[in-house]
Design a protein around this motif. Structure first.
Motif, PDB file in Angstrom:
ATOM      1  N   GLY A  94       0.786  -1.221   0.000  1.00  0.00           N
ATOM      2  CA  GLY A  94       0.000   0.000   0.000  1.00  0.00           C
ATOM      3  C   GLY A  94       0.819   1.271   0.000  1.00  0.00           C
ATOM      4  N   LYS A  95       2.120   1.179  -0.284  1.00  0.00           N
ATOM      5  CA  LYS A  95       2.955   2.378  -0.310  1.00  0.00           C
ATOM      6  C   LYS A  95       2.672   3.225  -1.542  1.00  0.00           C
ATOM      7  N   ILE A  96       2.297   2.586  -2.641  1.00  0.00           N
ATOM      8  CA  ILE A  96       1.994   3.302  -3.874  1.00  0.00           C
ATOM      9  C   ILE A  96       0.684   2.781  -4.441  1.00  0.00           C
ATOM     10  N   SER A  97       0.068   3.614  -5.285  1.00  0.00           N
ATOM     11  CA  SER A  97      -1.152   3.209  -5.981  1.00  0.00           C
ATOM     12  C   SER A  97      -0.938   3.057  -7.477  1.00  0.00           C
ATOM     13  N   VAL A  98       0.113   3.694  -7.984  1.00  0.00           N
ATOM     14  CA  VAL A  98       0.394   3.675  -9.424  1.00  0.00           C
ATOM     15  C   VAL A  98       1.870   3.377  -9.626  1.00  0.00           C
ATOM     16  N   GLY A  99       2.163   2.507 -10.559  1.00  0.00           N
ATOM     17  CA  GLY A  99       3.536   2.237 -10.966  1.00  0.00           C
ATOM     18  C   GLY A  99       3.713   2.574 -12.429  1.00  0.00           C
ATOM     19  N   ILE A 100       4.713   3.376 -12.758  1.00  0.00           N
ATOM     20  CA  ILE A 100       5.002   3.756 -14.141  1.00  0.00           C
ATOM     21  C   ILE A 100       6.225   2.971 -14.586  1.00  0.00           C
ATOM     22  N   VAL A 101       6.014   2.046 -15.512  1.00  0.00           N
ATOM     23  CA  VAL A 101       7.085   1.166 -15.983  1.00  0.00           C
ATOM     24  C   VAL A 101       7.509   1.625 -17.370  1.00  0.00           C
ATOM     25  N   LEU A 118       4.939   2.620 -22.900  1.00  0.00           N
ATOM     26  CA  LEU A 118       5.174   2.367 -21.474  1.00  0.00           C
ATOM     27  C   LEU A 118       3.948   1.696 -20.877  1.00  0.00           C
ATOM     28  N   GLN A 119       4.074   1.311 -19.613  1.00  0.00           N
ATOM     29  CA  GLN A 119       3.022   0.564 -18.940  1.00  0.00           C
ATOM     30  C   GLN A 119       2.666   1.247 -17.631  1.00  0.00           C
ATOM     31  N   LEU A 120       1.373   1.364 -17.375  1.00  0.00           N
ATOM     32  CA  LEU A 120       0.879   1.890 -16.106  1.00  0.00           C
ATOM     33  C   LEU A 120       0.315   0.730 -15.291  1.00  0.00           C
ATOM     34  N   VAL A 121       0.918   0.467 -14.162  1.00  0.00           N
ATOM     35  CA  VAL A 121       0.446  -0.573 -13.264  1.00  0.00           C
ATOM     36  C   VAL A 121      -0.322   0.111 -12.141  1.00  0.00           C
ATOM     37  N   VAL A 122      -1.592  -0.217 -11.969  1.00  0.00           N
ATOM     38  CA  VAL A 122      -2.430   0.493 -11.002  1.00  0.00           C
ATOM     39  C   VAL A 122      -3.010  -0.497  -9.997  1.00  0.00           C
ATOM     40  N   ASP A 123      -3.303   0.026  -8.820  1.00  0.00           N
ATOM     41  CA  ASP A 123      -3.930  -0.753  -7.757  1.00  0.00           C
ATOM     42  C   ASP A 123      -5.422  -0.850  -8.047  1.00  0.00           C
ATOM     43  N   GLY A 124      -5.848  -1.961  -8.602  1.00  0.00           N
ATOM     44  CA  GLY A 124      -7.243  -2.132  -8.984  1.00  0.00           C
ATOM     45  C   GLY A 124      -8.190  -2.312  -7.819  1.00  0.00           C
ATOM     46  N   ALA A 132      -7.865   7.561 -12.298  1.00  0.00           N
ATOM     47  CA  ALA A 132      -6.642   8.329 -12.511  1.00  0.00           C
ATOM     48  C   ALA A 132      -5.790   7.708 -13.607  1.00  0.00           C
ATOM     49  N   ALA A 133      -5.780   6.393 -13.678  1.00  0.00           N
ATOM     50  CA  ALA A 133      -4.997   5.713 -14.706  1.00  0.00           C
ATOM     51  C   ALA A 133      -5.491   6.081 -16.099  1.00  0.00           C
ATOM     52  N   ARG A 134      -6.801   6.213 -16.241  1.00  0.00           N
ATOM     53  CA  ARG A 134      -7.333   6.610 -17.551  1.00  0.00           C
ATOM     54  C   ARG A 134      -6.910   8.031 -17.911  1.00  0.00           C
ATOM     55  N   PRO A 152       2.592   7.153 -31.519  1.00  0.00           N
ATOM     56  CA  PRO A 152       2.701   5.964 -30.671  1.00  0.00           C
ATOM     57  C   PRO A 152       1.345   5.436 -30.249  1.00  0.00           C
ATOM     58  N   ALA A 153       1.338   4.158 -29.907  1.00  0.00           N
ATOM     59  CA  ALA A 153       0.123   3.555 -29.381  1.00  0.00           C
ATOM     60  C   ALA A 153      -0.160   4.092 -27.984  1.00  0.00           C
ATOM     61  N   ALA A 154      -1.359   3.844 -27.504  1.00  0.00           N
ATOM     62  CA  ALA A 154      -1.723   4.310 -26.166  1.00  0.00           C
ATOM     63  C   ALA A 154      -0.923   3.566 -25.107  1.00  0.00           C
ATOM     64  N   MET A 155      -0.866   4.170 -23.935  1.00  0.00           N
ATOM     65  CA  MET A 155      -0.197   3.500 -22.824  1.00  0.00           C
ATOM     66  C   MET A 155      -0.974   2.251 -22.437  1.00  0.00           C
ATOM     67  N   GLU A 156      -0.232   1.243 -22.048  1.00  0.00           N
ATOM     68  CA  GLU A 156      -0.850   0.002 -21.611  1.00  0.00           C
ATOM     69  C   GLU A 156      -1.148   0.078 -20.114  1.00  0.00           C
ATOM     70  N   ILE A 157      -2.410  -0.209 -19.728  1.00  0.00           N
ATOM     71  CA  ILE A 157      -2.830  -0.165 -18.327  1.00  0.00           C
ATOM     72  C   ILE A 157      -2.989  -1.591 -17.816  1.00  0.00           C
ATOM     73  N   VAL A 158      -2.327  -1.882 -16.716  1.00  0.00           N
ATOM     74  CA  VAL A 158      -2.411  -3.200 -16.088  1.00  0.00           C
ATOM     75  C   VAL A 158      -3.031  -3.016 -14.709  1.00  0.00           C
ATOM     76  N   ASN A 159      -4.173  -3.639 -14.484  1.00  0.00           N
ATOM     77  CA  ASN A 159      -4.872  -3.546 -13.204  1.00  0.00           C
ATOM     78  C   ASN A 159      -4.467  -4.714 -12.314  1.00  0.00           C
ATOM     79  N   PHE A 160      -3.726  -4.420 -11.263  1.00  0.00           N
ATOM     80  CA  PHE A 160      -3.425  -5.441 -10.276  1.00  0.00           C
ATOM     81  C   PHE A 160      -4.638  -5.637  -9.370  1.00  0.00           C
ATOM     82  N   TYR A 161      -4.891  -6.885  -8.971  1.00  0.00           N
ATOM     83  CA  TYR A 161      -5.874  -7.262  -7.952  1.00  0.00           C
ATOM     84  C   TYR A 161      -7.321  -7.146  -8.418  1.00  0.00           C
TER      85      TYR A 161
END
Length: 364
Positions: A94-101, A118-124, A132-134, A152-161
């Motif tokens: 729970g230290k972060i809600s969004v990860g930018i890879v 790039l990839q956006l990893v978010v706390d689903g 916010a990820a959108r 470029p293509a859109a950023m890839e969003i990965v929803n964890f959990y």
């Protein structure tokens, strides 16, 4: 109908309301509080989400992108990570809600435009973070490209959990806190007041019961009721909405037990202030409204002004929502979320001690 008699009854009721300072205060206080909360503290714009960056490219363009994302104020960069494992651990705790890879071939992806750069990893587990990820996914990357590069293509969003982005996964764990707050505070707030109204306090005066024994004796039955409610909500959430329970069930109950104790302590404290069950119910509602609005259950915590965030940190429901979502949805442990446990324990100890000091074995 006699208008004089009718006017006499109306005048009597107004005089009674004037003598009842608590009810008069609620008449003014509740709309004032709602106006301030909805107009000032509640902000639907998501801002300052805790984020971390995993920059595997470490190029001029990747660093420029990180600087521009930080300047957008949608996220606040807390960490610079060096491995995907660190990203997984920080999000689970729970230290972060969004990860930018940012991948190692970030510049090439920008030029070719055939893959997401790039990839956006978010706390689903938090629906607000998904919103916010959108916003971040729509961030323009045109300035980073050369003039002849392919868009470029859109950023890839990965929803964890919560990869399916189902609303019940976010809502059901939070409802545990809402239901416990509503029932535990109200029931315990009315407990001592009921004894006073029914005259049972006279019998307790004749016994050697201490204030601590009287207070805990009123609280303990409701703790059992609260645990039954937790079991009911979790079972129905699992059976009907298929809400996952990734963490330890025992740790969920331990967190719920501490939250029930905090809510019951608040209810007992309110019972020492109220003179009737109706007043106790009024004060319970008065405390319930800020908790549901400021805890992050309905509105984004990150979008609140700093003063509202400070107030929400005092409220027990804020910490319990972080606990229940962290354990049930992210698989975190109580050791990972120890600050939230410490906050609930401190609230319970302080409020319960004040309540015990106010409990008096006198009719007045």
């Amino acid at each position: 109908m006699n208008l004089r008699r009718l006017f006499s009854i109306v005048l009597k009721e107004l005089r009674q309301l004037r003598r009842d300072r608590l009810t008069f205060g609620m008449i003014v206080g509740i709309p004032t509080m709602q106006l301030l909360l909805f107009g000032f503290a509640i902000n639907l714009d998501v801002r300052h989400l805790d984020a971390a960056v995993l920059d595997q490219a470490n190029t001029a363009r990747s660093r420029e992108f990180v600087a521009e994302i930080a300047a957008s104020q949608v996220v606040t960069l807390r960490e610079q990570l060096s491995s995907p494992q660190q990203l997984d651990e920080s999000m689970r705790q729970g230290k972060i809600s969004v990860g930018i890879v940012i991948p190692a071939d970030f510049d090439n992806r920008l030029e070719r435009g055939d893959r997401a750069p790039l990839q956006l990893v978010v706390d689903g587990s938090d629906q607000v973070v998904q919103q916010a990820a959108r916003q971040l996914a729509a961030y323009p990357l045109a300035r980073l490209r050369s003039a002849d590069a392919v868009p470029p293509a859109a950023m890839e969003i990965v929803n964890f959990y919560n990869p399916e982005r189902r609303a019940p996964v976010n809502t059901v764990p939070g409802l545990v806190g809402v239901i416990l707050t509503m029932t535990m505070v109200m029931f315990t707030a009315m407990a001592l007041v009921r004894e006073r109204e029914r005259g049972n306090l006279e019998m307790l005066i004749a016994t050697p019961v201490s204030p601590w024994e009287l207070t805990l004796g009123k609280v303990l039955p409701f703790i059992g009721i609260g645990l039954v409610q937790v079991s009911l909500v979790l079972a129905l959430g699992k059976l009907i909405f298929a809400v996952p329970l990734r963490g330890s069930l025992l740790q969920i109950y331990l967190a719920a037990l501490l939250f029930i104790l905090a809510s019951a302590a608040l209810g007992v404290f309110l019972s020492t202030l109220a003179r009737s069950q109706f007043q106790a119910m009024q004060m319970a509602f008065f405390t319930f409204l800020p908790q549901i609005l400021l805890s992050g259950f309905m509105f984004p915590y990150a979008g609140m002004p700093r003063a509202a965030q400070w107030l929400s940190e005092i409220l027990p429901m804020t910490h319990f929502l972080r606990l229940i979502r962290g354990i049930a949805l992210r698989g975190a442990s109580l050791a990972d979320l120890w600050p939230e446990m410490a906050a609930l324990a401190a609230f319970s100890a302080v409020v319960l001690s004040i309540a015990v000091m106010r409990v008096s074995k006198r009719l007045d």
